[in-house]
Structure formats: C-alpha cells, structure tokens
Design an enzyme around this catalytic site. Structure first.
Site, PDB file in Angstrom:
ATOM      1  N   ASP A  40       0.833  -1.199   0.000  1.00 60.19           N
ATOM      2  CA  ASP A  40       0.000   0.000   0.000  1.00 60.19           C
ATOM      3  C   ASP A  40       0.871   1.253   0.000  1.00 60.19           C
ATOM      4  OD1 ASP A  40      -2.158   1.657   0.195  1.00 60.19           O
ATOM      5  OD2 ASP A  40      -2.964   0.773   2.019  1.00 60.19           O
ATOM      6  N   ASP A  41       0.883   1.979  -1.106  1.00 60.79           N
ATOM      7  CA  ASP A  41       1.651   3.224  -1.260  1.00 60.79           C
ATOM      8  C   ASP A  41       3.156   2.996  -1.334  1.00 60.79           C
ATOM      9  OD1 ASP A  41      -0.762   4.517  -1.163  1.00 60.79           O
ATOM     10  OD2 ASP A  41      -0.381   5.605   0.698  1.00 60.79           O
ATOM     11  N   CYS A  78      -5.622   3.882  -4.056  1.00 63.33           N
ATOM     12  CA  CYS A  78      -5.749   2.479  -3.655  1.00 63.33           C
ATOM     13  C   CYS A  78      -7.037   1.769  -4.070  1.00 63.33           C
ATOM     14  CB  CYS A  78      -5.541   2.354  -2.156  1.00 63.33           C
ATOM     15  SG  CYS A  78      -6.356   3.630  -1.180  1.00 63.33           S
ATOM     16  N   ARG A  82      -7.616  -1.435  -6.609  1.00 65.20           N
ATOM     17  CA  ARG A  82      -8.046  -2.751  -6.136  1.00 65.20           C
ATOM     18  C   ARG A  82      -9.296  -3.227  -6.874  1.00 65.20           C
ATOM     19  NH1 ARG A  82      -5.142  -3.232  -0.931  1.00 65.20           N
ATOM     20  NH2 ARG A  82      -3.829  -1.379  -1.000  1.00 65.20           N
ATOM     21  N   LYS A 140      -6.118  -5.606   3.682  1.00 65.48           N
ATOM     22  CA  LYS A 140      -6.951  -4.438   3.404  1.00 65.48           C
ATOM     23  C   LYS A 140      -7.895  -4.725   2.242  1.00 65.48           C
ATOM     24  CE  LYS A 140      -6.369   0.253   1.502  1.00 65.48           C
ATOM     25  NZ  LYS A 140      -5.467   1.410   1.393  1.00 65.48           N
ATOM     26  N   HIS A 142     -11.138  -2.428   1.366  1.00 67.20           N
ATOM     27  CA  HIS A 142     -11.405  -1.079   0.840  1.00 67.20           C
ATOM     28  C   HIS A 142     -12.311  -1.084  -0.388  1.00 67.20           C
ATOM     29  CE1 HIS A 142      -9.530   3.220   0.374  1.00 67.20           C
ATOM     30  NE2 HIS A 142     -10.735   3.239   0.916  1.00 67.20           N
ATOM     31  N   HIS A 235       1.579   2.486   4.013  1.00 66.50           N
ATOM     32  CA  HIS A 235       0.622   3.599   4.074  1.00 66.50           C
ATOM     33  C   HIS A 235       0.690   4.266   5.456  1.00 66.50           C
ATOM     34  CE1 HIS A 235      -3.258   5.683   4.135  1.00 66.50           C
ATOM     35  NE2 HIS A 235      -3.508   5.309   2.893  1.00 66.50           N
ATOM     36  N   ASP A 341      -0.071  -0.472  -5.074  1.00 64.81           N
ATOM     37  CA  ASP A 341      -1.384  -0.077  -5.590  1.00 64.81           C
ATOM     38  C   ASP A 341      -1.406   1.285  -6.251  1.00 64.81           C
ATOM     39  OD1 ASP A 341      -1.027   1.341  -3.263  1.00 64.81           O
ATOM     40  OD2 ASP A 341      -2.935   0.776  -2.343  1.00 64.81           O
ATOM     41  N   ASN A 342      -0.312   2.050  -6.167  1.00 58.75           N
ATOM     42  CA  ASN A 342      -0.225   3.369  -6.830  1.00 58.75           C
ATOM     43  C   ASN A 342       1.168   3.910  -6.585  1.00 58.75           C
ATOM     44  OD1 ASN A 342      -2.535   3.935  -4.303  1.00 58.75           O
ATOM     45  ND2 ASN A 342      -0.440   4.715  -4.049  1.00 58.75           N
ATOM     46  N   LYS A 396       1.298   9.863  -5.965  1.00 63.64           N
ATOM     47  CA  LYS A 396      -0.058   9.338  -5.784  1.00 63.64           C
ATOM     48  C   LYS A 396      -1.096  10.455  -5.947  1.00 63.64           C
ATOM     49  CE  LYS A 396      -2.972   7.327  -2.133  1.00 63.64           C
ATOM     50  NZ  LYS A 396      -2.973   6.824  -0.732  1.00 63.64           N
TER      51      LYS A 396
END
Length: 553
Positions: A40-41, A78, A82, A140, A142, A235, A341-342, A396
């Site tokens: 994540d990130d 994110c 996903r 996660k 989301h 993140h 994810d980004n 991001k």
C-alpha cells in the site's frame, strides 16, 4: 555488504530458484496456485531489485527470479486500483469511479460511483472459486463496508479483512467501545478485538499462512488455491516495531535530494532506466533538503527511517509466507504477482494533509522519541515520495507516471526469468485475465455461476510470458483513465495527461517517460485526436468529472 554485492548474491539465488522451478511438462500436470501480494503506497524504487537501499531480500529474490514489470500501471490511488485488480476492468465500470470517501455531490448516486464493487462485476475470487480454486484473503479490502460487500461475500471462502482504507498499524483503533473506527471481519463477521501483539504486516501474513495450512488437502496438490495478501504498509500513519526502526538510524541524514539521485543511478545500473532518460524535476512545496532547518531535517530523516522499517517488515512477512509454501511443498507450483497499488504518497501532515488528518494528528504524540509508535501519526511528505517515484512526474493522486507507474513483478511456477526488466505498457486490469488463463479458466465469459456479469476488458499476459516479443497492447490500442479530475489517454508511444489543472499535455512516453517535454504545440493534431479519444472513452465509462477536486497531495 555493498548494495551491488547484495544484489549480485540475490540474483545468484534467483537463478537457482529459476532452475529448480517446474518445467513446462510438469506445469501441465496440475493447475498452478496463485498468490497476489499488494503493498500500500510503496514507492517505485523502494525495493532493492528496483533501485532501492531498503533491506528487501525476499521480494528481491522473487523479482529477479521472474519478470520485473517496469511498464506496469495502476490507478492513482488504492481502492480504484483494487477494483481493477479484482474485476479486470476500468474502475468506473467496477463501481469505484472515485474513492468512496471522496465522492462529490454531483457524482453521488450515479452509476459507477457506488463506492463499492458492483454486484454485476465478478471478482477474480468468484471466477476462480467457480473454476475449482480455494480462495483466501487477508488484509486491506477497501471495496465496501457492508456484509454483502465483504470479501467473504465476494468469493473468498476464508477471509480476514480490514474493510477501510487505513488504520493504526498496531490495531489500537479496532474497539468500537473505545471510539475505534477500523472495521475488521473474519468470514464476514465483525471482530471487536485484536490480539495485544497485533502489527498489521505480521498479522495479515500470519492469518494467510493459517488459512493456507487449514485448507482441506493442504500441501497435497489436490485443489489449487488463490490467495490475496493485501498489506496496509507502508501507508500512513508511519508506524513500525522499534527494532526495525533502529536498523535505519542515520541512513537518511543526507536527505531526499541525495536519495533520489542515488536511486536513479541504481536504476540505470540495474537496466531499469535507460541512460538517456531525463528525470522530471521534483515539486517540493518546502524546497530542497538544504532549504530545511537542521531541526526539520532531523524530523524528516526520522520519518523516512520509520517508512523504511515498514517496508523492511513487510518484506520479512513475505518471506514467512514463502517459507510456509516451501515447507508445504506448494511453492514450486505457485505463480506470484506482487504490486504496489499506486505511486508513492506525498501527503504531508503539516501542509497538504493538515485538514484531512487534523484530528488524528491533534490526538497523537509526535515527539521525536515517540515517532513510529502506536500513539504517533506521521506521513513522510513530497520530498521522500518523489525520491521513490523518480524519474517520473509527481506522486499518488495524479494520472502522471509518478502517480500510476507502480513497482510490480511476476514470478514462480512456469514464469521465465528475464534478466532485463520489461518496459512495455501493462495495466493492473490485466492481472485478472492473466491469472484466469494460467488457471485454465475462460476469462471471456459473462456468466459466473447463475449471475450475468460485465466482461473483463484487461489483456492477458499469457502469450507474452512465453514470448517477450508479443505486444499486450498494440500501437493502435487506446487506454483511458480518470480520477479526481486528473485524466490520461495512452496510445502507442503517446500519452495525453491532465494532472487536474484542466490543461492537456502531450508526451512521447516511450522517449520521455519522465513527462518532461510537452509536445502539444509541436503536434496539435495528435493532441486533438487523443483528446477526442479520451472523450469517447469517458462517455463509454460513464465518467462524471468532480465539481471540485477532493484530493491533491
């Protein structure tokens, strides 16, 4: 050990892994297990195999044993990413035209802006489950907060999930009686308490390892599995065990400008970045490292130490999962896809994130000695983020390369080792059709069980995995995108980009991946052609431009 010697050792280990992997004849005997791991990130160059200095031996070994995807792209944040990962289609079609937390009034209630994964879109887990796979999820989610939107209701037979997009990594916000806002579920049932020793990366990996071991026939090859491990690290809030933070003490005292140049140099050494590529100039609201006071530098360096510790801990837990698969005898028959994810997150608690994070920061103890603990609440800001996205433009939240070109690789059973990184364009929406084809399941069907569902629009990499000369996207194939009013359209070597300021810019992305030279005035006809193509895409995808920009780091 120097960085170069460390990577040489990892590459040697990767070669051994490759030659011990099953050959094509064996791969045909049974369908492969599938493991997707999402960070994540995570920044593009954070891993050693992509130019970073953080200790990531487990991910580096996997990456160098397979194919590093240097042209891989996601959505700029994110949950839209996903949705594309699991649906194999555009985030607007999947129901995540924007993040649920940031739906604007003019988008509210409109198709494609549900804020959760639509019921007429089948998840990869649902398709694989119908196709005979055991399906497991930890981490996660989301993609929806209600019972019918839980991963357990969307195809995962076993699941442990954080339903929101972020949380305290030590789990202190889980108890609703104490004002906790993070929602955790297991098999769709809400949990009120977490273990006292909870740390996100540790526990997500532990639960997945447990699910893998508890399967009927586990380790016997009777039924293949699809496992999805979705970390929340790194993140914000930046939090990590103290022993991991201590490992990076003093590593970042020279600042983000020096780190950026070192990572660019390593990318060139590793063959990920061509020597003649011009890197985009960073956009730092607070200026260069040298413009900061000594006190500001001390705090900023500490933040990066904590961030590095989170990435290190994530890698340790990937190693635990890999060892569990090795011990069960299932590693050799497992395809592994890893991605961020980004692009890296540039939000800063004191400037761009001050309003969004005000409540959390006010309640936190961000004193130097407490930074990284459960009671602190930190981000690391634009300087470090742009060291991680270099040579790309921005971070991001933007449809620029810095926001959407993410670190990724594919490795494992039947995946050839390629010494050079692959640079052709690929999308996160391609993962679902690729894994379905590797599993021998028809990705083209629009019926899953008794449901009629929307088609997958991503492209399978299966032929390209066998032959690197195959083009996943041809020169005439166009790909559109939008989020938070930032827009893009790609076709062949060309990319049209609007970072959310309403100005279309044109780049020859093949020659200028840093997006440093706007060719709009030189090629006005091409610009007009791609603008028209984006408008056709927007009409097809049902895009509703936000009436105000809800997020901009």
């Amino acid at each position: 050990m120097t960085d170069r010697r460390r990577l040489t050792a990892i590459l040697f280990a990767a070669i051994i892994v490759t030659f011990s992997a099953p050959g094509p004849a064996r791969a045909k005997e049974r369908r492969p297990n599938l493991l997707v791991i999402v960070a994540d990130d995570l920044g593009y160059s954070d891993l050693g195999a992509f130019g970073g200095e953080i200790r990531t031996p487990n991910l580096d070994t996997l990456a160098l044993a397979g194919i590093r995807l240097a042209g891989f792209h996601t959505a700029p944040t994110c949950s839209p990413t996903r949705s594309m990962l699991l649906s194999g289609t555009d985030n607007h079609i999947a129901g995540m035209g924007t993040m649920a937390e940031m739906i604007r009034p003019n988008q509210q209630g409109k198709p494609g802006y549900e804020g959760y994964l639509r019921s007429d879109v089948a998840t990869l887990a649902e398709r694989l489950s119908v196709g005979g796979y055991q399906t497991l999820f930890s981490g996660k989610w989301h993609l929806g907060l209600t019972e019918e939107q839980d991963p357990h209701a969307r195809g995962f037979a076993r699941s442990f999930a954080l339903l929101q997009g972020g949380h305290n990594h030590f789990g202190t916000d889980a108890d609703p009686e104490k004002g906790g806002r993070a929602t955790y579920t297991e098999q769709g049932k809400r949990l009120a308490l977490l273990p006292e020793d909870f740390y996100s990366s540790d526990y997500f990996a532990t639960r997945l390892i447990g699910f893998l071991g508890e399967r009927p026939g586990a380790g016997q090859g009777e039924q293949p599995f699809f496992a999805y491990l979705a970390f929340t690290a790194p993140h914000w809030p930046l939090q990590a065990p103290p022993e991991d933070i201590a490992r990076y003490k003093g590593h970042y005292d020279e600042g983000f400008d020096v780190l950026r140049e070192r990572r660019l140099a390593r990318q060139r050494e590793l063959g990920i970045l061509a020597a003649d590529v011009v890197a985009h100039t960073p956009r730092n609201r607070d200026g260069s490292w040298d413009s900061l006071t000594a006190g500001q530098q001390r705090l900023a360096a500490r933040n990066m130490e904590i961030y590095a510790a989170m990435v290190d801990r994530l890698d340790q837990n990937v190693g635990r999962v890999i060892e569990a698969l090795r011990a069960s005898g299932e590693l050799d028959n497992t395809v592994i896809v890893f991605l961020a994810d980004n692009g890296a997150e540039a939000l800063d608690v004191e400037t761009t994130g001050a309003e969004m994070l005000a409540g959390a920061v006010k309640a936190a103890d961000n004193g130097f000695a407490n930074r990284g603990a459960a009671t602190s609440y930190l981000t690391y800001g634009a300087g470090w983020a742009q060291a991680a996205t270099a040579p790309s433009w921005l971070t991001k939240g933007y449809q620029s390369e810095g926001g959407t070109r993410a670190v990724a690789f594919i490795s494992g059973a039947g995946i050839p080792r390629r010494e050079s990184a692959a640079t052709q364009y690929q999308s996160v929406a391609d993962i679902a059709p690729t894994l379905l084809e590797l599993a021998g399941i028809d990705a083209g069907t629009t019926r899953v069980g008794a449901r009629k569902v929307r088609p997958i629009t991503g492209r399978s990499w299966a032929r390209w995995l066998r032959d690197p000369a195959v083009q996943v996207y041809g020169p005439d194939d166009g790909v559109g995108a939008e989020l938070f009013g930032s827009r893009a359209y790609r076709q062949g070597p060309w990319k049209l980009t609007d970072i959310g300021d309403g100005t279309w810019r044109l780049f020859d992305i093949a020659r200028d991946p840093g997006e440093t030279r706007d060719l709009s005035l030189v090629q006005p006809d091409r610009r007009a052609e791609l603008v028209a193509a984006w408008e056709r895409y927007a009409a097809h995808a049902g895009i509703i431009m936000p009436d105000a920009i809800p997020y901009r780091p």
